[in-house]
Design a protein around this motif. Structure first.
Motif, short mmCIF file in Angstrom:
data_model
loop_
_atom_site.label_atom_id
_atom_site.label_comp_id
_atom_site.label_asym_id
_atom_site.label_seq_id
_atom_site.Cartn_x
_atom_site.Cartn_y
_atom_site.Cartn_z
N UNK A 254 0.83 -1.21 0.00
CA UNK A 254 0.00 0.00 0.00
C UNK A 254 0.87 1.27 0.00
N UNK A 255 0.32 2.37 -0.54
CA UNK A 255 0.97 3.67 -0.40
C UNK A 255 -0.02 4.58 0.33
N UNK A 256 0.50 5.62 0.94
CA UNK A 256 -0.32 6.44 1.87
C UNK A 256 -0.28 7.91 1.48
N UNK A 257 -0.13 8.19 0.17
CA UNK A 257 0.03 9.57 -0.29
C UNK A 257 -1.20 10.41 0.04
N UNK A 258 -2.37 9.85 -0.26
CA UNK A 258 -3.61 10.61 -0.02
C UNK A 258 -3.82 10.87 1.46
N UNK A 259 -3.54 9.84 2.28
CA UNK A 259 -3.74 10.02 3.73
C UNK A 259 -2.80 11.09 4.27
N UNK A 260 -1.55 11.05 3.80
CA UNK A 260 -0.56 12.05 4.27
C UNK A 260 -1.04 13.46 3.93
N UNK B 100 -5.45 3.61 2.85
CA UNK B 100 -4.36 3.60 1.86
C UNK B 100 -4.90 3.90 0.47
N UNK B 101 -3.98 4.25 -0.44
CA UNK B 101 -4.38 4.65 -1.80
C UNK B 101 -5.06 3.51 -2.55
N UNK B 102 -4.52 2.29 -2.48
CA UNK B 102 -5.15 1.15 -3.19
C UNK B 102 -6.50 0.84 -2.55
N UNK B 103 -6.54 0.85 -1.23
CA UNK B 103 -7.78 0.53 -0.49
C UNK B 103 -8.85 1.56 -0.81
N UNK B 104 -8.43 2.81 -0.96
CA UNK B 104 -9.38 3.88 -1.30
C UNK B 104 -10.14 3.56 -2.57
N UNK B 105 -9.45 2.94 -3.54
CA UNK B 105 -10.10 2.61 -4.82
C UNK B 105 -11.30 1.68 -4.58
N UNK B 106 -11.13 0.76 -3.64
CA UNK B 106 -12.25 -0.15 -3.31
C UNK B 106 -13.43 0.63 -2.76
N UNK B 107 -13.15 1.54 -1.81
CA UNK B 107 -14.24 2.29 -1.16
C UNK B 107 -14.91 3.24 -2.15
N UNK B 108 -14.11 3.86 -3.02
CA UNK B 108 -14.68 4.77 -4.03
C UNK B 108 -15.58 4.00 -4.99
N UNK B 109 -15.08 2.83 -5.45
CA UNK B 109 -15.84 2.03 -6.43
C UNK B 109 -17.12 1.49 -5.83
#
Ligand code: FO1
Length: 329
Positions: free
Chosen positions: A90-96, A110-119
């Motif tokens: 995972x990367x944490x750019x958005x959270x930072x 995390x950035x990858x996990x966010x894609x799941x929640x957005x979708x």
């Protein structure tokens, strides 16, 4: 001449469980690991996982389904095994950047996990059910067993604690499950989906995974008529202890049990499920425990430290369960 290749052996063992229908009730990490083991031991259409949605909440406008995602990511082989939630690599750019902006960074996305929640949130806003959205996400991640939310209705778990009544994620994440739990408050009149009821009505074996009994398994059994179907239907019901030698492998179960008046032991778990189960599975570190209601027992290594271990435990359970089914048929 069938070779002794691993593939051939795997096909043989799958034949051993051929046309067996298995339903696994699963919550967090322990449930996801056993579900993964079962998915490795069975063909995709033999296994249905009913996932807890009591942890779900809306965060920054996004529908978050932690226990569904932990099962989905684990079966897809992309789960973060260190944290027990979210994605590996995972990367944490958005959270930072959220932190820099003063946004709500207490729940780490995390950035990858966010894609799941957005979708998922996008599909729900389009009118898809949570069941349909979950099936789409699983298909995209090449997860074959059916992962079914326990209900398509919201079913939030609340905790009555010494700091008042807390929503689940406030207790679990913001307060790091330290407030003392006096009672788990489960919602009234939440209904199971038709797919959940169909899977249970067709099941030969129902497995209560080694998940927290109070905040992962009970929320699923609380959805009408899941507990009634597990108790009344002719299938064989198995519970796997999430407590090994007085501690939980992960999460708050071992802390909650004494707080809620239960001994911190595998035997207490067997008692807790006594009216539902035919077979109780517990760890060899608890060998020799006495179980009040004397269910059938499987004492084995229940610590799943690798995918191979997950599959071995799943096969142990399935073989024992099939023997019991043959004895009683
Ligand atoms: N658990 C935490 O302890 N801290 C977190 O920041 C956190 C973020 C998070 C993000 C997505 C997700 O699906 C799960 C997340 N979890 C986090 C776990 C979550 O609280 C689950 O409800 C627990 O794993 C219990 O099942």
């Amino acid at each position: 001449m069938s070779s002794s290749s691993a593939w051939a052996i795997e096909q043989q063992s799958r034949k051993a469980f051929a046309d067996l229908k298995v339903v696994c009730l699963a919550g967090g990490v322990g449930g996801a690991k056993l579900a993964d083991g079962l998915a490795r031991a069975l063909a995709g259409d033999q296994l249905t996982i009913i996932g807890n949605t009591g942890d779900d909440f809306t965060h920054c406008g996004l529908q978050i389904c932690p226990d569904l995602d932990t099962v989905m990511y684990t079966l897809a082989g992309v789960a973060n095994v260190e944290t027990g939630w979210g994605r590996q690599g995972e990367s944490w750019t958005t959270l930072a950047e959220m932190t820099r902006l003063g946004g709500p960074d207490w729940f780490r996305l995390g950035d990858l996990d966010l894609a799941t929640h957005l979708t998922r949130t996008h599909w729900l806003a389009q009118g898809k059910t949570l069941t349909a959205a979950t099936a789409h996400l699983c298909a995209q991640l090449d997860v074959h067993p059916a992962l079914l939310p326990m209900s398509d209705q919201p079913a939030p778990t609340l905790l009555e604690t010494d700091e008042g009544v807390l929503p689940f994620q406030d207790w679990f994440v913001r307060r790091r499950w330290q407030p003392i739990v006096q009672r788990v408050i489960l919602p009234a009149d939440v209904k199971a989906t038709p797919l959940v009821m169909r899977a249970l009505s067709r099941a030969d074996i129902v497995i209560l995974a080694p998940s927290n009994p109070f905040v992962s398994i009970d929320p699923i059994l609380n959805v009408y008529p899941i507990r009634e179907m597990v108790a009344d239907l002719p299938q064989l019901v198995v519970a796997v202890s999430p407590i090994i030698a007085g501690t939980a492998v992960k999460g708050p179960a071992a802390k909650m049990m004494p707080e809620m008046g239960f001994a911190n032991s595998a035997a207490a778990i067997a008692d807790y499920y006594a009216d539902l189960i035919d077979l109780f599975v517990y760890d060899q570190k608890d060998a020799g425990i006495l179980l009040a209601n004397d269910p059938h027992q499987l004492c084995t290594n229940t610590l799943m430290t690798s995918p191979a271990e997950r599959e071995r435990l799943a096969r142990d359970i399935l073989q024992t369960a099939v023997q019991l089914l043959q004895e009683t048929s």
